[in-house]
Scaffold this motif. Structure first.
Motif, PDB file in Angstrom:
ATOM      1  N   LEU A 148       5.294  13.995  -1.155  1.00 58.29           N
ATOM      2  CA  LEU A 148       4.393  13.019  -0.556  1.00 58.29           C
ATOM      3  C   LEU A 148       4.992  11.620  -0.647  1.00 58.29           C
ATOM      4  N   ASP A 149       4.910  10.901   0.457  1.00 56.64           N
ATOM      5  CA  ASP A 149       5.278   9.492   0.436  1.00 56.64           C
ATOM      6  C   ASP A 149       4.180   8.696  -0.271  1.00 56.64           C
ATOM      7  N   LEU A 150       4.583   7.637  -0.932  1.00 59.65           N
ATOM      8  CA  LEU A 150       3.615   6.816  -1.656  1.00 59.65           C
ATOM      9  C   LEU A 150       2.483   6.356  -0.739  1.00 59.65           C
ATOM     10  N   SER A 151       2.811   6.082   0.524  1.00 61.96           N
ATOM     11  CA  SER A 151       1.804   5.578   1.469  1.00 61.96           C
ATOM     12  C   SER A 151       0.774   6.634   1.863  1.00 61.96           C
ATOM     13  N   GLU A 152       1.054   7.921   1.596  1.00 62.08           N
ATOM     14  CA  GLU A 152       0.138   8.999   1.967  1.00 62.08           C
ATOM     15  C   GLU A 152      -0.952   9.243   0.928  1.00 62.08           C
ATOM     16  N   ILE A 153      -0.739   8.799  -0.295  1.00 63.39           N
ATOM     17  CA  ILE A 153      -1.670   9.124  -1.376  1.00 63.39           C
ATOM     18  C   ILE A 153      -3.056   8.529  -1.145  1.00 63.39           C
ATOM     19  N   PRO A 154      -3.201   7.286  -0.705  1.00 60.32           N
ATOM     20  CA  PRO A 154      -4.562   6.785  -0.437  1.00 60.32           C
ATOM     21  C   PRO A 154      -5.327   7.637   0.572  1.00 60.32           C
ATOM     22  N   GLY A 155      -4.633   8.196   1.552  1.00 61.26           N
ATOM     23  CA  GLY A 155      -5.303   9.038   2.532  1.00 61.26           C
ATOM     24  C   GLY A 155      -5.838  10.322   1.913  1.00 61.26           C
ATOM     25  N   ILE A 156      -5.094  10.897   0.974  1.00 60.01           N
ATOM     26  CA  ILE A 156      -5.574  12.107   0.305  1.00 60.01           C
ATOM     27  C   ILE A 156      -6.773  11.778  -0.579  1.00 60.01           C
ATOM     28  N   LEU A 157      -6.753  10.620  -1.222  1.00 59.76           N
ATOM     29  CA  LEU A 157      -7.916  10.200  -2.013  1.00 59.76           C
ATOM     30  C   LEU A 157      -9.135  10.034  -1.113  1.00 59.76           C
ATOM     31  N   ASP A 158      -8.940   9.498   0.076  1.00 61.54           N
ATOM     32  CA  ASP A 158     -10.041   9.385   1.042  1.00 61.54           C
ATOM     33  C   ASP A 158     -10.559  10.766   1.442  1.00 61.54           C
ATOM     34  N   ASP A 159      -9.651  11.741   1.568  1.00 61.90           N
ATOM     35  CA  ASP A 159     -10.070  13.099   1.898  1.00 61.90           C
ATOM     36  C   ASP A 159     -10.963  13.673   0.802  1.00 61.90           C
ATOM     37  N   TYR A 160     -10.591  13.444  -0.442  1.00 63.55           N
ATOM     38  CA  TYR A 160     -11.424  13.903  -1.560  1.00 63.55           C
ATOM     39  C   TYR A 160     -12.795  13.222  -1.522  1.00 63.55           C
ATOM     40  N   ARG A 161     -12.807  11.933  -1.286  1.00 57.90           N
ATOM     41  CA  ARG A 161     -14.075  11.172  -1.257  1.00 57.90           C
ATOM     42  C   ARG A 161     -14.985  11.689  -0.147  1.00 57.90           C
ATOM     43  N   ARG A 162     -14.424  11.864   1.031  1.00 55.57           N
ATOM     44  CA  ARG A 162     -15.207  12.326   2.180  1.00 55.57           C
ATOM     45  C   ARG A 162     -15.738  13.736   1.941  1.00 55.57           C
ATOM     46  N   ALA A 163     -14.898  14.618   1.417  1.00 57.37           N
ATOM     47  CA  ALA A 163     -15.327  15.993   1.184  1.00 57.37           C
ATOM     48  C   ALA A 163     -16.444  16.057   0.154  1.00 57.37           C
TER      49      ALA A 163
END
Length: 371
Positions: A148-163
């Motif tokens: 994972l690129d460092l820039s992708e991690i916030p998006g995965i955190l958003d996925d967890y939040r949304r789910a």
């Protein structure tokens, strides 16, 4: 004296007894949508103090096995709503396990056939479950992941939040459990064997635990304090999980979780589905010290233990105060009325291992209840 059959409160979730149904992957949700058969399965087991569903992918990227359910499409949420309504109608409590498998996947399961993602480009020596062209199921080696690129991690955190938010508000779950165990994405960040990063998410224990704490914070924002649990497996080798020093790593994790208002901490002792005394590193893992680290840091969530428990071992764990509740896995597969059977000392059905993964009602909803 507290018994296995006394009620307990897990954060904001009241439970009628201290017997939890552990998450169990069963591969019976084609298209990642839980259907009527899944609703029947969970409703049958609603007498558990708490049901924790099978791992449920937070995104298509988080999918690692064929025919496991998701939380990222309207039809999936509607399917889960039918499940939670059925369980609640029977007086049960149910949470869903939020799952991102990371490197434990196959490119045929990923969006547009992409490579699975991971903290580092290190393949897991593990297998996943695929459905073949003729409809049969089989196990296959996982595909090589990309880091994972460092820039992708916030998006995965958003996925967890949304789910997490969708699980509670749309699907009707009483809460959620973060899958931080068994060599999946959160666990991959934790362990030195799978995390070779040199940025803020790799290297030191503090850096490797950063992703876990950020996931907990994101999920809590989505689901609410007191409605979030987390599953951890300090020494399991499942899915090629390894770390040479699990004790300091997981005590750091426990201290960081203490202030985060969790409903419960779900601990797999030993090797998942294997020996309870399994060891990683130079010494036996001290589970009492792990729990103490959490309590000393202010952690008030219920303490759930799991792996190889029978009735007597579970009773002793609760009566001694070692556990607030105990999770059972395979016993719940074959005994939908497990709580009553344990309470009355009734014989237990034996699970049919050939039907664990994939298929229909056979070995899923056709196990008999006690007379």
């Amino acid at each position: 004296m507290t018994t296995l059959f006394d009620p307990v409160t897990l954060g904001a979730i009241p439970a009628a007894n201290r017997i939890a149904m552990a998450p169990l992957t069963r591969n019976r949700s084609p298209g990642a949508v839980p259907g009527a058969l899944v609703a029947d399965y969970y409703a049958q087991r609603a007498s558990a103090g708490l049901i924790i569903t099978e791992g449920t992918a937070i995104t298509h990227q988080g999918q690692g096995y064929a025919d496991v359910p998701g939380l990222y499409a309207p039809e999936q949420l509607a399917g889960w709503r039918r499940v939670t309504d059925r369980v609640h109608d029977k007086g049960g409590r149910i949470v869903t396990q939020l799952w991102h498998v990371g490197r434990v996947s196959h490119d045929t399961l990923q969006p547009a056939g992409a490579s699975p993602v991971a903290p580092s480009a290190v393949s897991a020596q593990a297998k996943t479950y695929l459905v073949n062209a003729d409809g049969s199921g089989s196990f296959a080696e996982t595909s090589a992941p990309r880091a994972l690129d460092l820039s992708e991690i916030p998006g995965i955190l958003d996925d967890y939040r949304r789910a997490a938010k969708a699980a509670v508000e749309e699907a009707g779950f009483d809460g959620v459990e973060i899958h931080g165990a068994n060599g999946y994405l959160v666990d991959q960040f934790l362990r030195a064997g799978s995390n070779r990063r040199t940025d803020a998410y790799g290297g030191s224990i503090e850096n490797r635990a950063r992703f876990l704490f950020e996931v907990v914070d994101a999920v809590t924002e989505g689901a609410g304090r007191g409605r979030v649990g987390i599953r951890l497996s300090p020494v399991t080798p499942a899915n090629d999980a390894s770390d040479p020093e699990p004790q300091p790593l997981f005590e750091h994790v426990a201290r960081g979780l203490g202030s985060r208002g969790l409903a419960y901490v779900h601990v797999i002792e030993g090797a998942t589905g294997g020996p309870r005394d399994y060891r990683q590193g130079a010494r036996d893992f001290d589970y009492a010290a792990f729990k103490t680290a959490y309590r000393d840091a202010g952690g008030e969530g219920a303490w759930m233990l799991n792996n190889g428990y029978d009735a007597e071992l579970a009773k002793r764990a609760v009566e001694s105060g070692a556990a607030d509740l105990v999770a059972f896995g395979r016993l719940f597969i074959a005994n939908p009325d497990l709580v009553e059977r344990l309470k009355k000392g009734l014989p237990l059905n034996e699970p049919d291992r050939k039907t664990f993964y994939g298929g229909g009602e056979k070995g899923y909803t056709d196990y008999p209840f006690a007379a």
